[in-house]
Design an enzyme around this catalytic site. Structure first.
Site, PDB file in Angstrom:
ATOM      1  N   GLU A 151       0.786  -1.226   0.000  1.00 50.04           N
ATOM      2  CA  GLU A 151       0.000   0.000   0.000  1.00 50.04           C
ATOM      3  C   GLU A 151       0.821   1.280   0.000  1.00 50.04           C
ATOM      4  O   GLU A 151       0.472   2.257   0.676  1.00 50.04           O
ATOM      5  CB  GLU A 151      -0.931   0.000   1.219  1.00 50.04           C
ATOM      6  CG  GLU A 151      -0.229   0.035   2.582  1.00 50.04           C
ATOM      7  CD  GLU A 151       0.151  -1.306   3.161  1.00 50.04           C
ATOM      8  OE1 GLU A 151       0.435  -1.371   4.374  1.00 50.04           O
ATOM      9  OE2 GLU A 151       0.146  -2.309   2.408  1.00 50.04           O
ATOM     10  N   HIS A 175      -8.164  -3.785  -1.087  1.00 48.75           N
ATOM     11  CA  HIS A 175      -7.436  -3.864   0.186  1.00 48.75           C
ATOM     12  C   HIS A 175      -6.361  -2.791   0.261  1.00 48.75           C
ATOM     13  O   HIS A 175      -6.247  -2.072   1.271  1.00 48.75           O
ATOM     14  CB  HIS A 175      -6.810  -5.253   0.324  1.00 48.75           C
ATOM     15  CG  HIS A 175      -6.085  -5.467   1.614  1.00 48.75           C
ATOM     16  ND1 HIS A 175      -6.696  -5.986   2.738  1.00 48.75           N
ATOM     17  CD2 HIS A 175      -4.790  -5.220   1.979  1.00 48.75           C
ATOM     18  CE1 HIS A 175      -5.816  -6.047   3.728  1.00 48.75           C
ATOM     19  NE2 HIS A 175      -4.647  -5.583   3.284  1.00 48.75           N
ATOM     20  N   GLU A 176      -5.571  -2.663  -0.802  1.00 47.32           N
ATOM     21  CA  GLU A 176      -4.480  -1.685  -0.771  1.00 47.32           C
ATOM     22  C   GLU A 176      -5.016  -0.252  -0.767  1.00 47.32           C
ATOM     23  O   GLU A 176      -4.437   0.628  -0.114  1.00 47.32           O
ATOM     24  CB  GLU A 176      -3.541  -1.908  -1.958  1.00 47.32           C
ATOM     25  CG  GLU A 176      -2.977  -3.321  -2.087  1.00 47.32           C
ATOM     26  CD  GLU A 176      -2.379  -3.876  -0.800  1.00 47.32           C
ATOM     27  OE1 GLU A 176      -1.897  -3.091   0.032  1.00 47.32           O
ATOM     28  OE2 GLU A 176      -2.414  -5.106  -0.616  1.00 47.32           O
ATOM     29  N   HIS A 179      -6.032   0.759   2.693  1.00 46.08           N
ATOM     30  CA  HIS A 179      -4.891   1.136   3.541  1.00 46.08           C
ATOM     31  C   HIS A 179      -4.621   2.640   3.516  1.00 46.08           C
ATOM     32  O   HIS A 179      -3.964   3.167   4.419  1.00 46.08           O
ATOM     33  CB  HIS A 179      -3.635   0.404   3.080  1.00 46.08           C
ATOM     34  CG  HIS A 179      -3.356  -0.877   3.803  1.00 46.08           C
ATOM     35  ND1 HIS A 179      -3.225  -0.945   5.180  1.00 46.08           N
ATOM     36  CD2 HIS A 179      -3.158  -2.143   3.345  1.00 46.08           C
ATOM     37  CE1 HIS A 179      -2.963  -2.190   5.537  1.00 46.08           C
ATOM     38  NE2 HIS A 179      -2.933  -2.946   4.446  1.00 46.08           N
ATOM     39  N   GLU A 198      -3.943  -4.022   9.638  1.00 49.82           N
ATOM     40  CA  GLU A 198      -4.496  -5.031   8.731  1.00 49.82           C
ATOM     41  C   GLU A 198      -5.924  -5.442   9.052  1.00 49.82           C
ATOM     42  O   GLU A 198      -6.728  -5.679   8.142  1.00 49.82           O
ATOM     43  CB  GLU A 198      -3.582  -6.261   8.702  1.00 49.82           C
ATOM     44  CG  GLU A 198      -2.190  -5.977   8.151  1.00 49.82           C
ATOM     45  CD  GLU A 198      -2.214  -5.471   6.708  1.00 49.82           C
ATOM     46  OE1 GLU A 198      -3.264  -5.568   6.035  1.00 49.82           O
ATOM     47  OE2 GLU A 198      -1.173  -4.972   6.243  1.00 49.82           O
ATOM     48  N   ASP A 271       9.023  -9.542   9.960  1.00 49.06           N
ATOM     49  CA  ASP A 271       8.761 -10.431   8.824  1.00 49.06           C
ATOM     50  C   ASP A 271       8.604 -11.882   9.258  1.00 49.06           C
ATOM     51  O   ASP A 271       7.868 -12.655   8.633  1.00 49.06           O
ATOM     52  CB  ASP A 271       9.889 -10.337   7.790  1.00 49.06           C
ATOM     53  CG  ASP A 271       9.836  -9.049   6.984  1.00 49.06           C
ATOM     54  OD1 ASP A 271       8.750  -8.465   6.871  1.00 49.06           O
ATOM     55  OD2 ASP A 271      10.894  -8.628   6.475  1.00 49.06           O
ATOM     56  N   TYR A 279      -4.563 -10.046  10.107  1.00 44.80           N
ATOM     57  CA  TYR A 279      -5.597  -9.738   9.117  1.00 44.80           C
ATOM     58  C   TYR A 279      -6.967 -10.250   9.567  1.00 44.80           C
ATOM     59  O   TYR A 279      -7.915  -9.471   9.717  1.00 44.80           O
ATOM     60  CB  TYR A 279      -5.243 -10.375   7.770  1.00 44.80           C
ATOM     61  CG  TYR A 279      -4.017  -9.829   7.103  1.00 44.80           C
ATOM     62  CD1 TYR A 279      -4.114  -8.957   6.034  1.00 44.80           C
ATOM     63  CD2 TYR A 279      -2.736 -10.199   7.517  1.00 44.80           C
ATOM     64  CE1 TYR A 279      -2.985  -8.457   5.384  1.00 44.80           C
ATOM     65  CE2 TYR A 279      -1.604  -9.704   6.890  1.00 44.80           C
ATOM     66  CZ  TYR A 279      -1.735  -8.837   5.828  1.00 44.80           C
ATOM     67  OH  TYR A 279      -0.607  -8.349   5.207  1.00 44.80           O
TER      68      TYR A 279
END
Length: 556
Positions: A151, A175-176, A179, A198, A271, A279
């Site tokens: 995003e 979704h992006e 954001h 998220e 990460d 999410y």
């Protein structure tokens, strides 16, 4: 790609989400290249640099271009983004443009242009806040890009795995875009509170897609407005059900602490904890609140939340306190109130924030509208009945060509759940013949069917799987398939290791690192790997059966 903590590789910065900055940049590239950033383009100049061949009598023919960018809205470091390549572009709307390599520009434009601008307008309507980032361009990246999308303000990165040809995977674009409000405008203060980015974005994405679907159905003229909205809500709930199954898979495979919403990262790399938990568990917390107080009240809460925290940061505790204060203001203590109002206030006070935020495992399962799931579940049951029957000769012949991608994915998910060690390989082959999932250009369907075929030990799927996981690097697809192969010892495990070691340079460094971890690799993913390394890997990491296999094969 700077999320989560990779901006430090590009610039000296406080590489954490709780610091925001504006920036300007000048990027000089060869004349054939185009530079794009997570900021509006301000200027473009061309130049011919001085000759570097020490012969001033021969002027240089090498020209460059300098792109200038200015981001005036403060962003955290993980939203810094830069891409350079042989790019072409095509406008979607006055504020939206598609960038891609020339060979896929037409396909990318056709896939994303019908929806992108409308998604932004719908999001503006839902949030009651304008889109503040000026540009809303999309860059379709090479297939090794490890995520569905990213995003970055002004410039969303997307994977070419979204190019299904029918617009069925544009929910990633929604979704992006979501954001732009939930994550970019209001940002988690630390990565331990990633779910606030998220979970809220999944919630808003589903609201955008719900309105998009309703508008399309109503505009087609085949449904009344009421029918269109009812069907759109059913689709939204089916999406939540599909992702609930994905969440269960992640929760089963993750360490217990990694299934919390408030994840205790310590000094760990964010990460390493990436999963569906922030999410979908995050979404389900918000959905539980929405179900509790009603859609109208929750919409007001969401708008007030964005206005209160916009351009700033938020933690789980700050969010909890804001929600309780807001709802107490809506349902004011008053002796004249009716019993329903008092009951609502009591339920709000009893909402178990500690379990939601710090509890491990799956959240309480909500009551989803399963209208669209019933046919998929029935077809799964029919296939399992065929598999276990000694008298049924013909497999189910249900025509699913008119089913949505979501319905097909839900069917395949339920088949994965229903498969047992006694499931016949012939059943999977019959399903493959009936529906041609192994030939699908829709990556969602291909990925899910490959998992089923591997579960049932269908070696005929090997070429399909290898081609799929070596021609795109989206972690949503490659990681589960590598893990599934790896669990099939020794044949699938050997294929997984050999495929990874021969293809690791194709993957994005983040994906290569995660895949090596998934496969138990004690090898350097930055160096060339030969047969000796493979053998050494298995003599260290393999089971006793695999160690015996490699000792025998290589005469060790």
């Amino acid at each position: 790609q700077c999320q989560a903590i990779h901006a430090r590789s590009i610039i000296p910065c406080q590489d954490r989400p709780a610091v925001k900055f504006t920036y300007g940049a000048k990027v000089t590239v060869p004349s054939w290249a185009t530079a794009v950033m997570s900021a509006p383009m301000a200027d473009l100049t061309s130049s011919t640099p001085p000759s570097s061949n020490n012969d001033d009598t021969k002027p240089s023919t090498t020209t460059t271009k300098t792109f200038e960018f200015h981001q005036s809205v403060p962003i955290p470091s993980y939203l810094l983004a830069l891409a350079v390549g042989h790019l072409s572009s095509r406008d979607i709307s006055p504020r939206c443009r598609i960038y891609a390599e020339p060979s896929i520009l037409q396909a990318a434009h056709a896939e994303f242009s019908p929806a992108t601008e409308t998604f932004i307008q719908i999001a503006e309507s839902i949030t009651d806040l304008p889109y503040v980032w000026t540009r809303a361009d999309i860059l379709c990246l090479p297939p090794s890009f490890p995520y569905g999308g990213m995003e970055n303000p002004c410039l969303t990165f997307v994977t070419p795995t979204l190019l299904a040809g029918d617009g069925s995977l544009v929910n990633v674009i929604a979704h992006e875009i979501a954001h732009s409000w939930t994550g970019n405008l209001v940002t988690n203060r630390t990565w331990s509170h990633f779910w606030l980015n998220e979970g809220w974005t999944v919630w808003l994405q589903r609201k955008i897609m719900e309105r998009w679907e309703a508008l399309h159905r109503w505009d087609d003229g085949n449904e009344t407005e009421e029918e269109a909205w009812a069907h759109a809500k059913e689709i939204s709930h089916l999406d939540a059900m599909v992702q609930w199954d994905s969440l269960e898979g992640d929760v089963d495979s993750l360490p217990s602490k990694a299934t919390r919403l408030n994840i205790p990262l310590g000094r760990g790399d964010p990460d390493d904890s990436y999963s569906r938990v922030p999410y979908e568990k995050g979404f389900n917390l918000l959905f539980a609140l929405e179900t509790l107080v009603g859609e109208k009240v929750f919409l007001g809460l969401m708008r007030a939340y964005l206005k209160h925290f916009q351009y700033g940061f938020v933690t789980s505790e700050e969010f909890r306190d804001f929600v309780m204060t807001y709802l107490e203001g809506i349902f004011v203590e008053d002796s004249k109130e009716d019993d329903n109002e008092n009951l609502m206030k009591a339920r709000i006070r009893e909402f178990d924030w500690n379990t939601w935020l710090n509890g491990e495992g799956m959240p309480p399962k909500p009551s989803f509208n399963d209208a669209l799931a019933k046919d998929a579940q029935s077809l799964c049951d029919a296939w399992m009945k065929f598999d276990s029957s000694a008298t049924l000769i013909e497999p189910p012949l249900t025509n699913i060509s008119n089913w949505s991608t979501l319905q097909k994915v839900y069917f395949l998910n339920k088949v994965q759940t229903a498969i047992t060690p006694k499931t016949r390989l012939s059943t999977v082959k019959a399903m493959k013949d009936a529906y041609k999932f192994d030939q699908s250009t829709n990556c969602e369907l291909l990925s899910e069917f490959c998992k089923i075929a591997i579960q049932c030990r269908d070696e005929e799927i090997f070429p399909v799987v290898v081609r799929f996981i070596t021609t795109q690097g989206r972690m949503k697809y490659v990681r589960p398939l590598y893990r599934a192969l790896f669990e099939w010892a020794p044949v699938g495990r050997h294929l997984a290791v050999q495929t990874f070691l021969s293809s690791k340079d194709f993957y994005h460094p983040i994906a290569a690192k995660m895949l090596a971890t998934d496969l138990g690799a004690d090898v350097d993913t930055n160096t060339d790997t030969d047969t000796d390394t493979v053998v050494e890997w298995w003599l260290v990491a393999g089971t006793e059966e695999e160690k015996w296999y490699y000792k025998l094969k290589y005469d060790i």
